[in-house]
Write a protein that holds these residues in place. Structure first.
Motif, PDB file in Angstrom:
ATOM      1  N   SER A  99      45.528  44.433  27.403  1.00  0.00           N
ATOM      2  CA  SER A  99      45.679  43.391  28.416  1.00  0.00           C
ATOM      3  C   SER A  99      45.854  44.021  29.787  1.00  0.00           C
ATOM      4  O   SER A  99      46.277  45.165  29.915  1.00  0.00           O
ATOM      5  CB  SER A  99      46.888  42.500  28.085  1.00  0.00           C
ATOM      6  N   LEU A 100      45.496  43.245  30.802  1.00  0.00           N
ATOM      7  CA  LEU A 100      45.639  43.665  32.193  1.00  0.00           C
ATOM      8  C   LEU A 100      46.315  42.549  32.976  1.00  0.00           C
ATOM      9  O   LEU A 100      45.978  41.372  32.820  1.00  0.00           O
ATOM     10  CB  LEU A 100      44.275  43.971  32.816  1.00  0.00           C
ATOM     11  N   GLN A 121      34.828  39.860  31.545  1.00  0.00           N
ATOM     12  CA  GLN A 121      35.178  39.266  30.259  1.00  0.00           C
ATOM     13  C   GLN A 121      33.965  39.161  29.345  1.00  0.00           C
ATOM     14  O   GLN A 121      34.098  39.280  28.127  1.00  0.00           O
ATOM     15  CB  GLN A 121      35.801  37.882  30.475  1.00  0.00           C
ATOM     16  N   ALA A 122      32.770  38.944  29.912  1.00  0.00           N
ATOM     17  CA  ALA A 122      31.564  38.897  29.086  1.00  0.00           C
ATOM     18  C   ALA A 122      31.286  40.248  28.434  1.00  0.00           C
ATOM     19  O   ALA A 122      30.827  40.316  27.292  1.00  0.00           O
ATOM     20  CB  ALA A 122      30.371  38.468  29.934  1.00  0.00           C
ATOM     21  N   LEU A 127      39.550  42.173  25.796  1.00  0.00           N
ATOM     22  CA  LEU A 127      40.565  42.497  26.790  1.00  0.00           C
ATOM     23  C   LEU A 127      41.087  41.203  27.407  1.00  0.00           C
ATOM     24  O   LEU A 127      40.323  40.359  27.869  1.00  0.00           O
ATOM     25  CB  LEU A 127      39.982  43.393  27.884  1.00  0.00           C
ATOM     26  N   LYS A 128      42.389  41.055  27.425  1.00  0.00           N
ATOM     27  CA  LYS A 128      43.009  39.849  27.965  1.00  0.00           C
ATOM     28  C   LYS A 128      43.401  40.076  29.425  1.00  0.00           C
ATOM     29  O   LYS A 128      44.056  41.058  29.747  1.00  0.00           O
ATOM     30  CB  LYS A 128      44.253  39.477  27.146  1.00  0.00           C
ATOM     31  N   ILE A 129      42.991  39.150  30.284  1.00  0.00           N
ATOM     32  CA  ILE A 129      43.338  39.203  31.701  1.00  0.00           C
ATOM     33  C   ILE A 129      44.388  38.139  31.991  1.00  0.00           C
ATOM     34  O   ILE A 129      44.183  36.959  31.688  1.00  0.00           O
ATOM     35  CB  ILE A 129      42.109  38.955  32.591  1.00  0.00           C
ATOM     36  N   SER A 130      45.506  38.548  32.566  1.00  0.00           N
ATOM     37  CA  SER A 130      46.540  37.605  33.007  1.00  0.00           C
ATOM     38  C   SER A 130      46.571  37.616  34.528  1.00  0.00           C
ATOM     39  O   SER A 130      46.820  38.663  35.141  1.00  0.00           O
ATOM     40  CB  SER A 130      47.911  38.014  32.452  1.00  0.00           C
ATOM     41  N   LEU A 291      41.945  49.577  32.632  1.00  0.00           N
ATOM     42  CA  LEU A 291      41.971  49.415  34.085  1.00  0.00           C
ATOM     43  C   LEU A 291      40.770  50.096  34.718  1.00  0.00           C
ATOM     44  O   LEU A 291      40.163  49.568  35.652  1.00  0.00           O
ATOM     45  CB  LEU A 291      43.278  49.987  34.648  1.00  0.00           C
ATOM     46  N   GLY A 292      40.400  51.268  34.196  1.00  0.00           N
ATOM     47  CA  GLY A 292      39.228  51.950  34.714  1.00  0.00           C
ATOM     48  C   GLY A 292      37.965  51.115  34.553  1.00  0.00           C
ATOM     49  O   GLY A 292      37.125  51.050  35.464  1.00  0.00           O
ATOM     50  N   LEU A 293      37.816  50.451  33.412  1.00  0.00           N
ATOM     51  CA  LEU A 293      36.660  49.585  33.189  1.00  0.00           C
ATOM     52  C   LEU A 293      36.673  48.401  34.153  1.00  0.00           C
ATOM     53  O   LEU A 293      35.635  48.005  34.689  1.00  0.00           O
ATOM     54  CB  LEU A 293      36.653  49.078  31.743  1.00  0.00           C
ATOM     55  N   PHE A 294      37.870  47.833  34.371  1.00  0.00           N
ATOM     56  CA  PHE A 294      37.987  46.701  35.289  1.00  0.00           C
ATOM     57  C   PHE A 294      37.618  47.118  36.708  1.00  0.00           C
ATOM     58  O   PHE A 294      36.893  46.404  37.418  1.00  0.00           O
ATOM     59  CB  PHE A 294      39.407  46.144  35.246  1.00  0.00           C
TER      60      PHE A 294
END
Length: 305
Positions: A99-100, A121-122, A127-130, A291-294
């Motif tokens: 999660s991030l 997200q696609a 991975l969950k985004i808050s 985080l790196g992917l985001f």
């Protein structure tokens, strides 16, 4: 009751399940790649730990006791959970799970944040985004205390220890009521707003841009009367729409679709003073593959804007 470490417990459970299915020490040992004596010892150790016999041994073969039958689904569930934990740990290690916590200032809803999230997200559905909507100053504090993984903040002064990607740079525009005498002009000099009630985002919310607007007005020869200090740019625009003030706002606020307001480019002022910059910020040096992917997704969208 004997005490086993985690690896011993899992090994004993695997041996037990193999024997419960084969009901023959020789076949179970062969299936496990063992000789029969180590299997027999392991089963005895497990029975000692349980405190009850799990198998009935006789000349006719091996049978499960009532305790053994009850223990089968529980043992399988433990092994399944252990296997799942291994997979999840590996996925987190490569950024495919976890999660991030992402902070954002409200105007990012009009400056690419939805597109960044949709694409990310696609590509990474596990991975969950808050999301947390916070002022820029609140985000800087949360990032420094590791309560956010990344944030989208409007600031010209990034604290040391934080890395950044410039996501957006947009002009400020004049915002006046729709029935204002200036509303039908194509552009407006900043000094035309002198002497009128001003609406501003509060200094505590966005100190950089609060100060910058005051500086812009001072360079244009007047000191605005900040009659209204608000928490959000949308509130600023809404107040202008009620005819209670004029304002300088980021150009993206035109996309909010607010009725009763007019947005006008400002002329006669240095362009570099009229930029509203948004940075994606994060704490440098964190071991967080997700985080790196985001950040890669953020960079791709920002580069194409």
């Amino acid at each position: 009751m004997n005490r086993f470490d985690v690896s011993m417990e899992l090994r004993h459970l695997r041996y037990f399940l193999a024997l419960s299915e084969e009901l023959h020490f020789g076949r179970a040992a062969q299936r496990l790649g063992l000789s029969q004596p180590p299997l027999s010892v392991a089963v005895q150790q497990l029975e000692a730990a349980v405190g009850a016999p799990l198998f009935i041994r006789s000349s006719r073969g091996v049978q499960l006791t009532a305790a053994g039958e009850a223990f089968v689904p529980a043992a399988q569930a433990v092994l399944d959970r252990a296997a799942q934990a291994l997979v999840e740990a590996r996925d987190v290690a490569v950024g495919e799970a976890g999660s991030l916590r992402i902070g954002f200032a409200g105007t990012m809803l009009y400056r690419g944040l939805p597109l960044m999230l949709q694409r990310f997200q696609a590509e990474h559905p596990r991975l969950k985004i808050s999301l947390r909507e916070l002022s820029s100053s609140e985000q800087l504090l949360e990032l420094q205390h590791d309560r956010l993984d990344a944030g989208f903040a409007h600031t010209t002064q990034v604290p040391s220890g934080l890395s950044q990607i410039l996501v957006s740079s947009q002009p400020f525009v004049a915002c006046v009521p729709g029935n204002h005498t200036l509303a039908r002009q194509r552009t407006v000099p900043l000094e035309a707003l002198a002497g009128q009630p001003f609406a501003l985002v509060a200094r505590a919310v966005s100190p950089d841009y609060h100060s910058r607007i005051l500086m812009l007005c001072g360079a244009a020869g007047f000191t605005p009367e900040p009659a209204h200090e608000l928490q959000h740019w949308l509130s600023v625009v809404s107040l202008v729409g009620q005819g209670l003030a004029v304002a300088l706002v980021p150009a993206a606020m035109q996309q909010a679709g607010m009725a009763g307001v007019a947005f006008l480019p400002v002329k006669g002022t240095r362009r570099d003073w009229l930029r509203y910059e948004t940075h994606c910020l994060w704490k440098a040096g964190r071991d967080q593959p997700a985080l790196g992917l985001f950040l890669s997704a953020v960079g791709e969208v920002a580069a194409n804007r």
